[in-house]
Design an enzyme around this catalytic site. Structure first.
Site, mmCIF file in Angstrom:
data_model
loop_
_atom_site.group_PDB
_atom_site.id
_atom_site.type_symbol
_atom_site.label_atom_id
_atom_site.label_comp_id
_atom_site.label_asym_id
_atom_site.label_seq_id
_atom_site.Cartn_x
_atom_site.Cartn_y
_atom_site.Cartn_z
ATOM 1 N N ASP A 35 0.833 -1.191 0.000
ATOM 2 C CA ASP A 35 0.000 0.000 0.000
ATOM 3 C C ASP A 35 0.874 1.250 0.000
ATOM 4 O O ASP A 35 1.989 1.256 0.540
ATOM 5 C CB ASP A 35 -0.898 0.050 1.247
ATOM 6 N N ARG A 36 0.339 2.315 -0.539
ATOM 7 C CA ARG A 36 1.058 3.583 -0.581
ATOM 8 C C ARG A 36 1.557 4.004 0.804
ATOM 9 O O ARG A 36 2.690 4.466 0.961
ATOM 10 C CB ARG A 36 0.132 4.654 -1.153
#
Length: 233
Positions: A64-65
């Protein structure tokens, strides 16, 4: 736009390198690839790790970012295919650290909740749902703060669903600190207390085992220390 990484700072984040792959410490807040309105992403910087022929490594999986930590990059098509098969078969051991608002009812356990992706125009969400894909997370409490309001968790995913750890922790009443989507209130992203702490695998019997460990990102240090973590331990 000011670059998030420079060639030197990316090189400094290499946790493991061999002829077949890299493991890097991905910074929190940096997406791994272009998507939607995201224009700054890790793939822009991978030419800094290019081989002599100019070919940069490629993503073997995703984070995930807002998740920091261990990310594997393949240096050849064979390595990428091999790692893809190993991830699908569960032959890559992944461990995460998180700090949660809340303390689980047991010191360790298994969260077995299928997850369903709900897509709406311009948005999507992940929800626990019996009709969703199987999703299993093992957890262990490594420490709690003095008020027993927060917990330092070791999370081991046995499946690899989108946002699995974040949704599972929220589902047992322990949303992660900085959680912008699955906590009790919507907050701005950028402070998620989740790090891909380690990976361990062996590409094949004739290759040496690979183990890499990422340090907690700076924004997690204070909350981890309150739960008993020591940077020098």
């Amino acid at each position: 736009m000011t670059p998030t990484l420079t060639p030197d700072s990316l090189r400094a984040r290499v946790l493991h390198e061999d002829p077949w792959l890299f493991v890097i410490d991905k910074p929190a807040g940096l997406a791994v690839h272009k998507s939607g309105r995201i224009v700054d992403h890790l793939e822009l910087y991978l030419p800094a790790l290019a081989d002599a022929d100019g070919a940069p490594p490629k993503l073997a999986h995703r984070l995930d970012r807002d998740t920091a930590g261990c990310l594997i990059l393949g240096r050849s098509l064979w390595t990428l295919k091999r790692l893809g098969a190993m991830f699908a078969a569960g032959h890559v051991a992944k461990t995460y650290w998180a700090v949660a608002d809340g303390v689980p009812n047991t010191p360790q356990g298994v969260i077995d909740l299928p997850l369903l992706k709900i897509t709406e125009p311009g948005a999507w969400n992940i929800l626990p749902d019996p009709t969703g894909q199987p999703a299993i997370t093992e957890f262990r409490v490594l420490g709690v703060d003095a008020e027993r309001r927060r917990s330092w968790l070791e999370l081991t995913p046995r499946t690899g669903r989108t946002h699995q750890l974040r949704v599972h922790c929220a589902a047992i009443g322990c949303p992660l600190i900085g959680e912008p989507f699955y906590g009790p209130e919507r907050i701005a992203p950028g402070n998620l207390h989740l790090v891909a702490r380690s990976v361990a695998f062996q590409l094949a019997r004739q290759y040496p085992p690979v183990t890499a460990v990422a340090p907690p990102p700076p924004h997690m240090a204070e909350a981890l220390a309150a739960c008993g973590w020591r940077a020098d331990a």
